[in-house]
Design an enzyme around this catalytic site. Structure first.
Site, mmCIF file in Angstrom:
data_model
loop_
_atom_site.group_PDB
_atom_site.id
_atom_site.type_symbol
_atom_site.label_atom_id
_atom_site.label_comp_id
_atom_site.label_asym_id
_atom_site.label_seq_id
_atom_site.Cartn_x
_atom_site.Cartn_y
_atom_site.Cartn_z
ATOM 1 N N HIS A 185 -1.325 -1.264 -4.114
ATOM 2 C CA HIS A 185 -2.605 -0.840 -3.578
ATOM 3 C C HIS A 185 -2.590 0.668 -3.384
ATOM 4 C CE1 HIS A 185 -6.401 -1.741 -1.538
ATOM 5 N NE2 HIS A 185 -6.088 -0.789 -0.672
ATOM 6 N N PHE A 237 -7.030 5.699 7.980
ATOM 7 C CA PHE A 237 -5.639 5.936 8.377
ATOM 8 C C PHE A 237 -4.855 4.624 8.367
ATOM 9 C CE2 PHE A 237 -8.138 9.254 10.374
ATOM 10 C CZ PHE A 237 -7.427 10.399 10.026
ATOM 11 N N SER A 250 0.843 -1.198 0.000
ATOM 12 C CA SER A 250 0.000 0.000 0.000
ATOM 13 C C SER A 250 0.876 1.244 0.000
ATOM 14 C CB SER A 250 -0.907 0.007 1.230
ATOM 15 O OG SER A 250 -1.583 1.246 1.335
ATOM 16 N N MET A 289 -12.215 5.141 -1.255
ATOM 17 C CA MET A 289 -12.918 5.442 -0.003
ATOM 18 C C MET A 289 -13.496 6.840 -0.139
ATOM 19 S SD MET A 289 -10.182 3.804 2.679
ATOM 20 C CE MET A 289 -8.789 3.821 1.546
ATOM 21 N N ASP A 291 -7.249 -5.785 4.099
ATOM 22 C CA ASP A 291 -6.514 -4.538 4.242
ATOM 23 C C ASP A 291 -6.649 -4.028 5.670
ATOM 24 O OD1 ASP A 291 -5.348 -2.053 4.036
ATOM 25 O OD2 ASP A 291 -6.769 -1.242 2.574
ATOM 26 N N GLY A 292 -5.497 -3.867 6.342
ATOM 27 C CA GLY A 292 -5.496 -3.274 7.668
ATOM 28 C C GLY A 292 -4.773 -4.097 8.709
ATOM 29 N N GLY A 322 0.919 -1.895 4.347
ATOM 30 C CA GLY A 322 1.545 -0.591 4.209
ATOM 31 C C GLY A 322 2.730 -0.419 5.132
ATOM 32 N N MET A 346 -12.089 -5.069 5.098
ATOM 33 C CA MET A 346 -11.324 -4.135 5.923
ATOM 34 C C MET A 346 -11.139 -4.739 7.311
ATOM 35 S SD MET A 346 -10.486 -1.606 4.038
ATOM 36 C CE MET A 346 -9.724 -0.662 5.374
ATOM 37 N N HIS A 403 -8.402 1.592 -4.389
ATOM 38 C CA HIS A 403 -9.436 1.402 -3.374
ATOM 39 C C HIS A 403 -10.053 2.764 -3.087
ATOM 40 C CE1 HIS A 403 -10.072 0.475 1.216
ATOM 41 N NE2 HIS A 403 -11.216 0.690 0.591
ATOM 42 N N ASP A 443 -4.749 3.802 -1.965
ATOM 43 C CA ASP A 443 -5.865 4.230 -1.125
ATOM 44 C C ASP A 443 -6.273 5.654 -1.473
ATOM 45 O OD1 ASP A 443 -6.308 1.967 0.616
ATOM 46 O OD2 ASP A 443 -4.342 2.388 1.471
ATOM 47 N N MET A 479 -8.852 8.653 -0.627
ATOM 48 C CA MET A 479 -9.758 9.131 0.424
ATOM 49 C C MET A 479 -10.145 10.580 0.147
ATOM 50 S SD MET A 479 -7.725 7.645 3.746
ATOM 51 C CE MET A 479 -6.841 6.072 3.664
#
Length: 227
Positions: free
Chosen positions: A35, A145, A10, A70, A177-178, A199, A139, A68, A37, A39
């Site tokens: 990946h 974050f 990520s 968001m 993810d996470g 990440g 997720m 992704h 992200d 946002m």
């Protein structure tokens, strides 16, 4: 045969002053896609990047870009991300009023459609779209974050998705993810995940190439042990 386990570094955790070099190091360590992200400060409490950064990253690498989203108003931005070079685009079930239509829109722009669920969203909300998605992203933290603690309740969702996929004869892939790191990666793989977004575990400290390599090795070892 063992499942195909892939690492999706990520870039949210990369050093943006050297994004191309960091991304390349993660790929050399075994990452097979990147990946991204996205946002908007509305759907999640943070703002990151848009199509221009995706376009720049596209020039720096040939691996698939897994975007992704968001964000709110997905349909207004999907064409721009596709044009910028995204290969996979995933949207949140919670943010899409017309989820089926949005997933078809992604496919119509030549990208692999994916759907994402937050930690509090049940798997059964996806029942009617699992036959049209390329991947389902679970997720395992609340989105917004990086660097958050892994939510262990997400493991049951991966297990449910794996059972549903087998019982219905579907082909979607399971992404997570996470909080994916050396102390959690074996659990998510055993639960059914095969696309691993990481990440901080890759970019946060030390040698990026070696971090990616060790994480992928641990994931594949867990797959073999399960088999």
């Amino acid at each position: 045969m063992p499942r195909q386990i892939e690492l999706a570094p990520s870039i949210l955790s990369a050093d943006f002053t050297r994004l191309g070099a960091d991304a390349q190091a993660a790929i050399e360590g075994g990452g097979t896609l990147l990946h991204v992200d996205v946002m908007d400060g509305h759907f999640v409490p943070n703002i990151t990047i848009g199509p221009p950064v995706v376009a720049s990253l596209r020039k720096a690498t040939k691996v698939p870009l897994d975007c992704h989203l968001m964000i709110e108003n997905h349909d207004d931005y999907i064409p721009a991300f596709a044009e910028a070079g995204a290969n996979w685009i995933s949207v949140h079930q919670e943010a899409c009023i017309h989820l089926d239509r949005t997933l078809h829109l992604i496919a119509a722009h030549g990208c692999k459609p994916g759907v994402v669920i937050n930690p509090a969203t049940p798997v059964h909300t996806l029942d009617n779209v699992l036959d049209i998605v390329h991947h389902v992203l679970v997720m395992s933290v609340n989105p917004g974050f990086g660097g958050q603690k892994f939510i262990r309740g997400s493991l049951a969702k991966m297990e449910d998705l794996a059972r549903i996929r087998e019982s219905r004869g579907l082909a979607f892939r399971i992404e997570v993810d996470g909080g994916i790191a050396l102390d959690t990666v074996a659990d998510v793989v055993r639960a059914g995940a095969e696309l691993l977004v990481a990440g901080n575990a890759v970019f946060g400290h030390g040698n990026i190439r070696e971090n990616a390599k060790k994480l992928l090795e641990a994931a594949r070892a867990a797959t073999l042990a399960r088999a």
